[in-house]
Design a protein around this motif. Sequence first.
Motif, PDB file in Angstrom:
ATOM      1  N   MET A   1       0.768  -1.159   0.000  1.00 23.75           N
ATOM      2  CA  MET A   1       0.000   0.000   0.000  1.00 23.75           C
ATOM      3  C   MET A   1       0.835   1.259   0.000  1.00 23.75           C
ATOM      4  SD  MET A   1      -3.310   0.270   1.606  1.00 23.75           S
ATOM      5  CE  MET A   1      -4.407  -0.694   1.704  1.00 23.75           C
ATOM      6  N   GLU A   2       1.944   0.998   0.157  1.00 30.55           N
ATOM      7  CA  GLU A   2       2.849   2.112   0.168  1.00 30.55           C
ATOM      8  C   GLU A   2       2.912   2.745  -1.233  1.00 30.55           C
ATOM      9  OE1 GLU A   2       7.315   2.426   0.904  1.00 30.55           O
ATOM     10  OE2 GLU A   2       6.436   1.283   2.517  1.00 30.55           O
ATOM     11  N   TRP A   3       2.885   1.904  -2.183  1.00 30.01           N
ATOM     12  CA  TRP A   3       2.942   2.426  -3.546  1.00 30.01           C
ATOM     13  C   TRP A   3       1.722   3.306  -3.857  1.00 30.01           C
ATOM     14  CZ3 TRP A   3      -0.895   1.123  -6.972  1.00 30.01           C
ATOM     15  CH2 TRP A   3      -1.692   0.080  -6.647  1.00 30.01           C
ATOM     16  N   LEU A   4       0.561   2.999  -3.217  1.00 28.93           N
ATOM     17  CA  LEU A   4      -0.657   3.777  -3.406  1.00 28.93           C
ATOM     18  C   LEU A   4      -0.440   5.199  -2.863  1.00 28.93           C
ATOM     19  CD1 LEU A   4      -3.538   3.559  -4.469  1.00 28.93           C
ATOM     20  CD2 LEU A   4      -4.203   2.859  -2.206  1.00 28.93           C
ATOM     21  N   MET A   5       0.309   5.271  -1.820  1.00 31.49           N
ATOM     22  CA  MET A   5       0.588   6.571  -1.236  1.00 31.49           C
ATOM     23  C   MET A   5       1.524   7.337  -2.173  1.00 31.49           C
ATOM     24  SD  MET A   5       1.540   7.479   2.574  1.00 31.49           S
ATOM     25  CE  MET A   5       3.209   7.097   2.732  1.00 31.49           C
ATOM     26  N   TYR A   6       2.500   6.628  -2.785  1.00 28.02           N
ATOM     27  CA  TYR A   6       3.399   7.300  -3.714  1.00 28.02           C
ATOM     28  C   TYR A   6       2.635   7.771  -4.966  1.00 28.02           C
ATOM     29  CZ  TYR A   6       7.432   5.805  -1.010  1.00 28.02           C
ATOM     30  OH  TYR A   6       8.348   5.615  -0.022  1.00 28.02           O
ATOM     31  N   VAL A   7       1.737   6.960  -5.426  1.00 20.15           N
ATOM     32  CA  VAL A   7       0.944   7.296  -6.602  1.00 20.15           C
ATOM     33  C   VAL A   7       0.037   8.482  -6.249  1.00 20.15           C
ATOM     34  CG1 VAL A   7      -0.879   6.482  -8.160  1.00 20.15           C
ATOM     35  CG2 VAL A   7       1.019   5.018  -7.571  1.00 20.15           C
ATOM     36  N   VAL A   9       0.536  10.799  -4.009  1.00 18.70           N
ATOM     37  CA  VAL A   9       1.371  12.000  -3.858  1.00 18.70           C
ATOM     38  C   VAL A   9       1.793  12.475  -5.246  1.00 18.70           C
ATOM     39  CG1 VAL A   9       3.608  12.840  -3.015  1.00 18.70           C
ATOM     40  CG2 VAL A   9       2.172  11.449  -1.568  1.00 18.70           C
ATOM     41  N   ALA A  10       2.092  11.562  -6.164  1.00 17.00           N
ATOM     42  CA  ALA A  10       2.494  11.920  -7.517  1.00 17.00           C
ATOM     43  C   ALA A  10       1.313  12.595  -8.244  1.00 17.00           C
ATOM     44  CB  ALA A  10       2.955  10.693  -8.290  1.00 17.00           C
ATOM     45  N   ILE A  11       0.113  12.054  -8.081  1.00 13.17           N
ATOM     46  CA  ILE A  11      -1.079  12.646  -8.713  1.00 13.17           C
ATOM     47  C   ILE A  11      -1.326  14.032  -8.140  1.00 13.17           C
ATOM     48  CG2 ILE A  11      -3.571  12.440  -8.950  1.00 13.17           C
ATOM     49  CD1 ILE A  11      -3.198   9.436  -9.180  1.00 13.17           C
ATOM     50  N   ILE A  12      -1.178  14.164  -6.841  1.00 13.24           N
ATOM     51  CA  ILE A  12      -1.375  15.468  -6.193  1.00 13.24           C
ATOM     52  C   ILE A  12      -0.328  16.459  -6.705  1.00 13.24           C
ATOM     53  CG2 ILE A  12      -1.260  16.703  -4.003  1.00 13.24           C
ATOM     54  CD1 ILE A  12      -2.537  14.281  -2.703  1.00 13.24           C
ATOM     55  N   ALA A  13       0.928  16.007  -6.877  1.00 17.78           N
ATOM     56  CA  ALA A  13       2.003  16.879  -7.352  1.00 17.78           C
ATOM     57  C   ALA A  13       1.730  17.300  -8.795  1.00 17.78           C
ATOM     58  CB  ALA A  13       3.342  16.160  -7.247  1.00 17.78           C
ATOM     59  N   ILE A  14       1.279  16.333  -9.617  1.00 18.40           N
ATOM     60  CA  ILE A  14       0.979  16.662 -11.021  1.00 18.40           C
ATOM     61  C   ILE A  14      -0.205  17.628 -11.078  1.00 18.40           C
ATOM     62  CG2 ILE A  14       0.140  15.699 -13.195  1.00 18.40           C
ATOM     63  CD1 ILE A  14       1.801  13.196 -12.590  1.00 18.40           C
ATOM     64  N   ALA A  15      -1.225  17.397 -10.278  1.00 16.27           N
ATOM     65  CA  ALA A  15      -2.397  18.264 -10.253  1.00 16.27           C
ATOM     66  C   ALA A  15      -2.000  19.659  -9.785  1.00 16.27           C
ATOM     67  CB  ALA A  15      -3.474  17.682  -9.351  1.00 16.27           C
ATOM     68  N   PHE A  16      -1.123  19.698  -8.771  1.00 18.93           N
ATOM     69  CA  PHE A  16      -0.659  20.983  -8.270  1.00 18.93           C
ATOM     70  C   PHE A  16       0.157  21.691  -9.341  1.00 18.93           C
ATOM     71  CE2 PHE A  16       2.315  23.684  -5.854  1.00 18.93           C
ATOM     72  CZ  PHE A  16       1.385  24.477  -5.182  1.00 18.93           C
ATOM     73  N   ALA A  17       0.997  20.986 -10.085  1.00 11.55           N
ATOM     74  CA  ALA A  17       1.805  21.582 -11.150  1.00 11.55           C
ATOM     75  C   ALA A  17       0.892  22.121 -12.254  1.00 11.55           C
ATOM     76  CB  ALA A  17       2.787  20.546 -11.706  1.00 11.55           C
ATOM     77  N   VAL A  18      -0.134  21.329 -12.637  1.00  9.74           N
ATOM     78  CA  VAL A  18      -1.078  21.774 -13.668  1.00  9.74           C
ATOM     79  C   VAL A  18      -1.817  23.014 -13.171  1.00  9.74           C
ATOM     80  CG1 VAL A  18      -3.204  21.156 -14.905  1.00  9.74           C
ATOM     81  CG2 VAL A  18      -1.323  19.518 -14.735  1.00  9.74           C
TER      82      VAL A  18
END
Length: 148
Positions: A1-7, A9-18
């Motif tokens: 489940m750790e990978w779900l947290m990384y994914v 955070v990555a989605i949040i970072a991409i959304a924040f960048a957009v």
Amino acid sequence: MEWLMYVSVAIIAIAFAVLVFYIIQTLLSLKKTMENISHTVDGMKSQVDEISKESTQLLHKTNELTEDLQYKSNTLNSVFHAAEDLGHSFQKLNGSLRKVSETVSKQADDNAEDVAKAVKWGSVVMSFWQKWKTEKTTKQADPGKEAN
């Protein structure tokens, strides 16, 4: 489940960048709009300054024209007063002439009989004078008739 947290955070970072990218685009567009508004306001300011100068000049010319019209109006007032005085003088003159005419007419009516007599006597005198002149001319033309 750790990978779900990384994914996540990555989605949040991409959304924040957009989100940041679109905010930057919006701010740049807003900057261009503000610059255009600034240029427009500067242009309007110069136009308002020109209009203000022209309005001031127009106001001065209007004041000069008003003063000129007032002067000419005052000048014409004196002409109209003179014409009015002249009219009164003519009325007085007409009244005086009317009185003199009435007086002469009345005296002529009063003396009409005397004038008729004078004309009659003048006619008689003229008749005698004509006869005398004719006789004198006849006697001068034929001196022998006088001796008869």
